[in-house]
Design an enzyme around this catalytic site. Structure first.
Site, PDB file in Angstrom:
ATOM      1  N   LYS A 213       0.838  -1.204   0.000  1.00  0.00           N
ATOM      2  CA  LYS A 213       0.000   0.000   0.000  1.00  0.00           C
ATOM      3  C   LYS A 213       0.877   1.260   0.000  1.00  0.00           C
ATOM      4  CE  LYS A 213      -3.431   2.315   2.871  1.00  0.00           C
ATOM      5  NZ  LYS A 213      -4.374   2.239   3.974  1.00  0.00           N
ATOM      6  N   GLU A 219      10.517  -4.680   4.503  1.00  0.00           N
ATOM      7  CA  GLU A 219      10.589  -6.096   4.108  1.00  0.00           C
ATOM      8  C   GLU A 219      10.289  -6.247   2.614  1.00  0.00           C
ATOM      9  OE1 GLU A 219       8.950  -4.918   6.727  1.00  0.00           O
ATOM     10  OE2 GLU A 219       8.957  -6.324   8.420  1.00  0.00           O
ATOM     11  N   GLY A 275      -4.841  -1.861   4.984  1.00  0.00           N
ATOM     12  CA  GLY A 275      -4.078  -2.999   4.465  1.00  0.00           C
ATOM     13  C   GLY A 275      -4.758  -4.328   4.760  1.00  0.00           C
ATOM     14  N   ARG A 276      -5.255  -4.483   5.989  1.00  0.00           N
ATOM     15  CA  ARG A 276      -5.863  -5.769   6.381  1.00  0.00           C
ATOM     16  C   ARG A 276      -7.266  -5.956   5.821  1.00  0.00           C
ATOM     17  NH1 ARG A 276      -4.691  -2.320  10.393  1.00  0.00           N
ATOM     18  NH2 ARG A 276      -6.345  -1.483  11.732  1.00  0.00           N
ATOM     19  N   GLU A 361      -4.807  -6.574  14.714  1.00  0.00           N
ATOM     20  CA  GLU A 361      -4.275  -5.260  14.344  1.00  0.00           C
ATOM     21  C   GLU A 361      -5.394  -4.217  14.444  1.00  0.00           C
ATOM     22  OE1 GLU A 361      -0.730  -4.797  11.511  1.00  0.00           O
ATOM     23  OE2 GLU A 361      -2.366  -4.048  10.296  1.00  0.00           O
ATOM     24  N   HIS A 392      -5.549 -33.117  17.878  1.00  0.00           N
ATOM     25  CA  HIS A 392      -4.461 -33.966  18.386  1.00  0.00           C
ATOM     26  C   HIS A 392      -3.300 -33.133  18.896  1.00  0.00           C
ATOM     27  CE1 HIS A 392      -6.433 -37.600  16.956  1.00  0.00           C
ATOM     28  NE2 HIS A 392      -6.880 -36.806  15.991  1.00  0.00           N
ATOM     29  N   LYS A 516       9.282  -1.014  13.966  1.00  0.00           N
ATOM     30  CA  LYS A 516       9.869  -0.715  12.649  1.00  0.00           C
ATOM     31  C   LYS A 516      10.970   0.328  12.781  1.00  0.00           C
ATOM     32  CE  LYS A 516       5.633  -1.006   9.853  1.00  0.00           C
ATOM     33  NZ  LYS A 516       4.786  -0.237   8.959  1.00  0.00           N
TER      34      LYS A 516
HETATM   35  O1  F6P Z   1       2.235  -4.203   9.879  1.00  0.00           O
HETATM   36  C1  F6P Z   1       1.852  -2.890   9.632  1.00  0.00           C
HETATM   37  C2  F6P Z   1       1.342  -2.716   8.264  1.00  0.00           C
HETATM   38  O2  F6P Z   1       1.246  -1.357   8.071  1.00  0.00           O
HETATM   39  C3  F6P Z   1       0.013  -3.419   8.003  1.00  0.00           C
HETATM   40  O3  F6P Z   1      -1.069  -2.705   8.446  1.00  0.00           O
HETATM   41  C4  F6P Z   1       0.066  -3.590   6.536  1.00  0.00           C
HETATM   42  O4  F6P Z   1      -0.881  -4.517   6.090  1.00  0.00           O
HETATM   43  C5  F6P Z   1       1.493  -4.026   6.347  1.00  0.00           C
HETATM   44  O5  F6P Z   1       2.227  -3.255   7.276  1.00  0.00           O
HETATM   45  C6  F6P Z   1       2.040  -3.860   4.956  1.00  0.00           C
HETATM   46  O6  F6P Z   1       2.001  -2.528   4.557  1.00  0.00           O
HETATM   47  P1  F6P Z   1       2.179  -2.118   3.038  1.00  0.00           P
HETATM   48  O7  F6P Z   1       1.076  -2.725   2.260  1.00  0.00           O
HETATM   49  O8  F6P Z   1       2.134  -0.626   3.021  1.00  0.00           O
HETATM   50  O9  F6P Z   1       3.515  -2.635   2.584  1.00  0.00           O
END
Ligand code: F6P
Length: 552
Positions: A213, A219, A275-276, A361, A392, A516
């Protein structure tokens, strides 16, 4: 803690809240055996239907009075008022000053939903159409890689909402996917994730979808950069290859262009999609390539069925409202700390992990909308894995441990069509386990029943099951794209209901920021041995130990 400046009473001071506390403490608390003995009709009465979902909440520790009191709490906290504000596009995500409009992602073409005076629906459909055209080109082989070979592998690089949704839905809908194509999902900054995802792939046939987003998530950008190197190394280093092998899903065109992806190959979404809550937006491109645009639209129709239900169904038959209130009953009045989601479908193996982000979240908050600390419990720990495997592993603790763990059992009447007859025949056994667990959790086994089996007296306590573990059973005919959309929307709105009652902002996520920022600050201490100001003694010692171990 005083009431808010607007005069809204604190949640725990509302008469509807204290009425529930009184009800919990002072009213008789019959167990499920007594409840069913007194009122067998609850098996039919405590069921709500939405779309293809039959949601049975009869095995809950509630009476008509409990449900009425919970409904009064929902009315007093104006859950439906906030719901309507969300659907209208008001900026109910106050800490980020944003509208919350994932429901617009599945609105019909002729709907009008305005944000800042602009109808957002045409933009939603323009992106869906662009995704469909692209997905069709990849699926048909018309979209080729840099060397002219057709794309056979699709690798989604994203994390959190940009990974969990598409990865979960791909798994859930595998029987509907093009089995000629390979799909992989890379999220972890641990280089092994990307390594394992691409090690057996041919770069000439691989498409990377960079899903972010913000397009700033470390990452994702790190993995995308490494994927770019892998691709260029494999294809002789011609930078022009990137345009044929990388597309982006983002709200941030500038950053996408900065990374070197042609913005023509960017699929847009908007800051009013959390995002979620985003896998039914452009973030679902990998899924759309897998299942095709028609199936993707069927999934959106499923979401919409539940949106309409949430918007229009009366309170007592409103599935997300009822499920949200039941969670509040246990979390706030029974001290339950967690909630298990136990799907009896192997295809839903990533469903609970997806719900963890959606729920935790969203509702993992400890200040209310006015910034005051809450003195009531908010979101539960959400956990679980598919049955029957969990039986199990950890069901022992649910059955005989000391904790109250409400659970959702999810199952389907039919196995997927492509199974062999022999494997299809296993389905009744799978579902028998679901029903048996619901029964055992609810009604347990009394000491008398154990004794009647001739069990020696000293073993009776060990073999007795207390019961009274509440479950909701969600049944549907089969796991289709529409049913998946219905399930996800059901949980989205359940989470919404709880956040509304708790008076928290369910749509920000400031809690993930600190880690972060600190990771960025600590990294030079690891890579260069740099002196990082403000590193606490414990972390400094860990960093030193890490560097020593690395040298060994
Ligand atoms: O973990 C925090 C967060 O901002 C989430 O809300 C989001 O889904 C994720 O990081 C990834 O963010 P982006 O889509 O901006 O890379």
């Amino acid at each position: 803690m005083s009431d808010s400046p607007s005069g809204t009473p604190r949640l725990t001071r509302r008469p509807e809240w204290t009425a529930l506390e009184d009800h919990r403490k002072n009213a008789p608390q019959p167990g499920l055996r007594e409840l069913f003995a007194a009122d067998p009709g609850r098996a039919e009465r405590y069921v709500v239907h939405v779309g293809d979902l039959r949601i049975d909440y009869s095995k809950h520790l509630v009476t008509d009075e409990t449900l009425a009191l919970l409904q009064e709490l929902a009315a007093a906290t104006d859950v439906f008022g906030l719901r309507d504000a969300m659907f209208r596009g008001e900026k109910i995500n106050t800490t980020e000053n944003r509208a919350v409009l994932h429901t617009a992602l599945r609105a019909p073409r002729d709907a009008v939903i305005e944000v800042d005076g602009e109808n957002v629906v045409p933009g939603v459909h323009a992106v869906l159409d662009k995704m469909a055209a692209f997905a069709d080109r990849v699926r048909s082989g018309e979209w080729t890689g840099h060397t002219g070979r057709r794309i056979r592998n699709v690798v989604n690089i994203g994390i959190g909402g940009s990974d969990l949704g598409p990865a979960m839905a791909y798994e859930a809908l595998r029987p509907f996917t093009d089995r000629e194509l390979t799909f992989r999902f890379v999220s972890n900054v641990d280089g092994s994730d990307l390594h394992e995802a691409v090690r057996d792939l041919d770069p000439a046939e691989t498409l990377f979808i960079v899903a972010s987003k913000t397009f700033t998530t470390i990452e994702t950008i790190t993995n995308a950069t490494s994927a770019r190197s892998w691709l260029l190394n494999g294809l002789g280093g011609d930078e022009k290859a990137v345009a044929k092998h990388f597309v982006a899903l983002s709200t941030n065109a500038e950053k996408v262009a900065g990374f070197g992806i042609d913005v023509d190959n960017m699929f847009e979404f908007w800051d009013w999609v959390g995002g979620r809550y985003s896998y039914d937006s452009a973030i679902g491109l990998s899924l759309m390539i897998a299942i095709g645009p028609d199936r993707f639209r069927e999934m959106l129709d499923g979401f919409r069925i539940v949106d309409e239900h949430f918007r229009n169904a009366p309170a007592e038959a409103n599935a997300p409202l009822v499920m949200g209130l039941l969670g509040i009953w246990y979390g706030n009045f029974h001290d339950a700390q967690s909630h298990a989601v136990l799907p009896y479908s192997h295809y839903l193996s990533k469903f609970t992990a997806y719900l963890q982000q959606l729920d935790m979240e969203s509702n993992g908050k400890s200040v209310d909308r006015d910034g005051n600390p809450v003195d009531w419990q908010t979101g539960p720990v959400v956990w679980g894995t598919p049955g029957t495997n969990g039986q199990h592993a950890y069901y022992q603790l649910i059955h005989q441990g000391t904790k109250l763990i409400p659970a959702d059992l999810i199952g389907f009447a039919r196995p997927v069509a492509e199974l062999s007859d022999e494997l299809k025949a296993q389905h009744d056994l799978l579902m028998a386990n679901l029903f048996a667990q619901g029964q055992a959790l609810a009604f347990g086994k009394t000491a008398e029943e154990v004794r009647a089996e001739g069990v020696p007296e000293e073993q009776v306590p060990h073999r007795t099951f207390r019961g009274d573990h509440p479950t909701t059973t969600i049944l549907a005919t089969e796991l289709t794209p529409s049913v998946l959309g219905q399930l996800v929307a059901l949980y989205e709105h359940k989470v919404f209901v709880q956040g509304a009652v708790w008076n928290i902002d369910s749509f920000d996520q400031w809690g993930v920021e600190l880690g972060k920022v600190l990771a960025k600050r600590v990294e030079p201490a690891l890579t260069e041995g740099a002196d990082v100001p403000g590193l606490d003694p414990s972390t400094a010692a860990l960093v030193a130990a890490y560097r020593n171990l690395r040298e060994v």
